[in-house]
Design a protein around this motif. Sequence first.
Motif, PDB file in Angstrom:
ATOM      1  N   VAL A 223       3.115  -4.032   8.089  1.00  0.00           N
ATOM      2  CA  VAL A 223       4.591  -4.009   8.440  1.00  0.00           C
ATOM      3  C   VAL A 223       5.074  -2.933   7.533  1.00  0.00           C
ATOM      4  O   VAL A 223       5.031  -2.847   6.424  1.00  0.00           O
ATOM      5  N   LYS A 224       5.636  -2.061   8.253  1.00  0.00           N
ATOM      6  CA  LYS A 224       6.484  -0.684   7.622  1.00  0.00           C
ATOM      7  C   LYS A 224       7.790  -1.266   6.902  1.00  0.00           C
ATOM      8  O   LYS A 224       8.507  -1.762   7.536  1.00  0.00           O
TER       9      LYS A 224
ATOM     10  N   GLY B  13      10.080   5.423  -2.112  1.00  0.00           N
ATOM     11  CA  GLY B  13      10.511   4.105  -1.961  1.00  0.00           C
ATOM     12  C   GLY B  13      11.369   3.508  -3.152  1.00  0.00           C
ATOM     13  O   GLY B  13      11.664   4.087  -4.070  1.00  0.00           O
ATOM     14  N   HIS B  14      12.331   2.756  -2.758  1.00  0.00           N
ATOM     15  CA  HIS B  14      13.424   2.084  -3.511  1.00  0.00           C
ATOM     16  C   HIS B  14      13.135   1.384  -4.783  1.00  0.00           C
ATOM     17  O   HIS B  14      13.886   1.353  -5.927  1.00  0.00           O
ATOM     18  N   SER B  15      11.754   0.952  -4.813  1.00  0.00           N
ATOM     19  CA  SER B  15      11.527   0.239  -6.092  1.00  0.00           C
ATOM     20  C   SER B  15      11.440   0.898  -7.275  1.00  0.00           C
ATOM     21  O   SER B  15      11.716   0.385  -8.168  1.00  0.00           O
TER      22      SER B  15
ATOM     23  N   GLY C 248       8.211  14.316   6.941  1.00  0.00           N
ATOM     24  CA  GLY C 248       8.399  13.039   7.894  1.00  0.00           C
ATOM     25  C   GLY C 248       8.646  12.080   7.236  1.00  0.00           C
ATOM     26  O   GLY C 248       8.494  11.927   5.994  1.00  0.00           O
ATOM     27  N   GLU C 249       8.966  10.946   7.634  1.00  0.00           N
ATOM     28  CA  GLU C 249       9.411   9.779   7.121  1.00  0.00           C
ATOM     29  C   GLU C 249       8.220   8.756   6.429  1.00  0.00           C
ATOM     30  O   GLU C 249       8.459   8.433   5.483  1.00  0.00           O
TER      31      GLU C 249
ATOM     32  N   MET D  76       0.960  -1.097   0.181  1.00  0.00           N
ATOM     33  CA  MET D  76       0.102   0.083  -0.024  1.00  0.00           C
ATOM     34  C   MET D  76       0.595   1.292   0.009  1.00  0.00           C
ATOM     35  O   MET D  76       1.808   1.295   0.635  1.00  0.00           O
ATOM     36  N   ASN D  77       0.486   2.091  -0.940  1.00  0.00           N
ATOM     37  CA  ASN D  77       1.371   3.454  -0.927  1.00  0.00           C
ATOM     38  C   ASN D  77       0.750   4.392   0.027  1.00  0.00           C
ATOM     39  O   ASN D  77      -0.375   4.819   0.046  1.00  0.00           O
TER      40      ASN D  77
END
Length: 170
Positions: free
Chosen positions: A70-71, A106-108, A100-101, A49-50
């Motif tokens: 799970v983050k 994302g790395h994908s 904020g984080e 989920m984004n």
Amino acid sequence: MKLIEGISLNFGELITLIEEDKRDVIEVVLPYSKKLFTIPSNLFIIGTMNSTDKSIALIDIALRRRFTFVKMKPNDELINHPKSKELLKALNQKITEKLGEDYQIGHSYFMKIENDADFSFVIKYKIKPLLKSILWGYGWAKRCTFIIGTIRMLGAIFGDICGSVLNFIP
């Protein structure tokens, strides 16, 4: 609110059925076959989920009540292309500082980049639209300045490829 009403009308029973304590317990009649349907308790549903897409915030809340989340933080070690790795680190550092984080990229997006042409394509067609969507509802004009500063810094390192990201400003 219309979006949520439509989802509950169309997926309400399904969302209820996939709750862990409802599996093997509740049955519904399928509309076309008229057969009884239930979700088995040994079914594990894994999805992504984004979480930065705030247009689905109400759906997000409904799903978070029903599932374990799970983050997964961005992992630049999974990126082979050096410019991509640096861009991800720099953008996420600025994004974390200002928003904020939870808004990190994302790395994908960068994992399949093998050359500068791939890098340029990802920036133009994936990163720029993503930044636009992240910033749109959160004071666009005010928030753009930190992204612009990061892009200019990266432009000095990477040249015109990163400089083209400046064109995402409306």
